[in-house]
Motif scaffolding. Structure first.
Motif, PDB file in Angstrom:
ATOM      1  N   HIS A  85      10.801  17.238   3.514  1.00 35.62           N
ATOM      2  CA  HIS A  85       9.593  16.608   4.063  1.00 35.62           C
ATOM      3  C   HIS A  85       9.706  15.079   4.181  1.00 35.62           C
ATOM      4  O   HIS A  85       8.717  14.416   4.497  1.00 35.62           O
ATOM      5  CB  HIS A  85       8.385  16.947   3.188  1.00 35.62           C
ATOM      6  N   GLU A 128       4.852  27.342   3.036  1.00 37.19           N
ATOM      7  CA  GLU A 128       4.950  27.349   4.497  1.00 37.19           C
ATOM      8  C   GLU A 128       6.325  27.864   4.895  1.00 37.19           C
ATOM      9  O   GLU A 128       7.300  27.634   4.178  1.00 37.19           O
ATOM     10  CB  GLU A 128       4.716  25.948   5.073  1.00 37.19           C
ATOM     11  N   GLU A 129       6.382  28.556   6.015  1.00 38.65           N
ATOM     12  CA  GLU A 129       7.652  29.096   6.510  1.00 38.65           C
ATOM     13  C   GLU A 129       8.212  28.185   7.599  1.00 38.65           C
ATOM     14  O   GLU A 129       7.494  27.819   8.535  1.00 38.65           O
ATOM     15  CB  GLU A 129       7.448  30.505   7.087  1.00 38.65           C
ATOM     16  N   TYR A 130       9.473  27.809   7.477  1.00 38.69           N
ATOM     17  CA  TYR A 130      10.147  26.967   8.468  1.00 38.69           C
ATOM     18  C   TYR A 130      11.391  27.691   8.968  1.00 38.69           C
ATOM     19  O   TYR A 130      12.077  28.348   8.190  1.00 38.69           O
ATOM     20  CB  TYR A 130      10.554  25.629   7.848  1.00 38.69           C
ATOM     21  N   TYR A 140       7.515  24.817  -0.126  1.00 33.08           N
ATOM     22  CA  TYR A 140       6.181  24.329  -0.474  1.00 33.08           C
ATOM     23  C   TYR A 140       5.804  23.155   0.423  1.00 33.08           C
ATOM     24  O   TYR A 140       6.636  22.296   0.715  1.00 33.08           O
ATOM     25  CB  TYR A 140       6.118  23.909  -1.945  1.00 33.08           C
ATOM     26  N   GLU A 141       4.549  23.144   0.850  1.00 31.17           N
ATOM     27  CA  GLU A 141       4.077  22.083   1.730  1.00 31.17           C
ATOM     28  C   GLU A 141       4.060  20.747   0.981  1.00 31.17           C
ATOM     29  O   GLU A 141       4.131  20.716  -0.250  1.00 31.17           O
ATOM     30  CB  GLU A 141       2.699  22.434   2.275  1.00 31.17           C
TER      31      GLU A 141
END
Length: 200
Positions: A85, A128-130, A140-141
């Motif tokens: 992120h 969240e899926e990426y 995890y976001e």
């Protein structure tokens, strides 16, 4: 070794980016087809039970895709999630992975893992899926990751948690979401003074 099964195997490798032996067998293709395609240079073995095409585009997050294939119940967390992120200057050599308290400790020969055991909503919320290299990777976001860093500050270092909090604020991350996850992780009292400092 031309034939429909070899062709189907090539198509699977194209579709999924990284293949597990079990996925190939589920399609009714004997596992020996994998080794034959490796011998012919049409597949590359990247770890125990993991294969990809030689022209597969390897990204900077390749280790996350490999880990997700080998440990589908795990969730990328802490330093690895921070790096994904852009919330840290750290460059972790290991993949940090959250699993349940009762889950068997995984091992991935192609990647070095740092296992973190979580339970309840702290384990299941904020995922969240990426898509990375064709593989669906649970991560995890950002807000959940920052809260986790304060919860596990003895493992990642308070300086890493503070850097993540500052970067999260500079990226206009949601303070409400962060506060909710801080409550979930039971670190509201820990994080409050630092949140007040960066938002003042």
């Amino acid at each position: 070794m031309p034939g429909p099964k070899a062709d189907r195997l090539q198509s699977l490798a194209n579709e999924r980016g990284i293949l597990r032996t079990s996925e190939v067998e589920e399609e009714g293709i004997p596992r020996q087809y994998l080794s034959r395609l490796v011998d012919r240079g049409e597949l590359v073995r990247i770890g125990r039970g993991l294969y990809r095409r030689p022209d597969h585009e390897v990204t900077v997050h390749h280790s996350l895709a490999v880990t997700a294939k080998r440990v589908p119940k795990g969730t990328v967390c802490l330093l690895s999630a921070l790096q994904f992120h852009d919330l840290t200057t750290q460059n972790p050599l290991d993949v940090w992975l959250a699993i349940g308290h009762k889950d068997r400790e995984p091992s991935v020969d192609a990647v070095s893992l740092r296992i973190v055991r979580m339970s309840g909503e702290a384990r299941t919320e904020g995922i969240e899926e990426y898509k990375i290299e064709g593989v669906s990777v649970p991560i995890y976001e950002p807000a959940k990751t920052v809260a986790d860093c304060f919860k596990y500050r003895s493992r990642v270092g308070l300086d890493v948690a503070l850097e993540a909090l500052r970067d999260f604020h500079e990226q206009n991350g949601s303070t409400d979401a962060l506060w909710r996850y801080a409550d979930l992780c039971r670190v509201q009292s820990v994080i409050r003074p630092y949140m007040e400092a960066v938002t003042s």
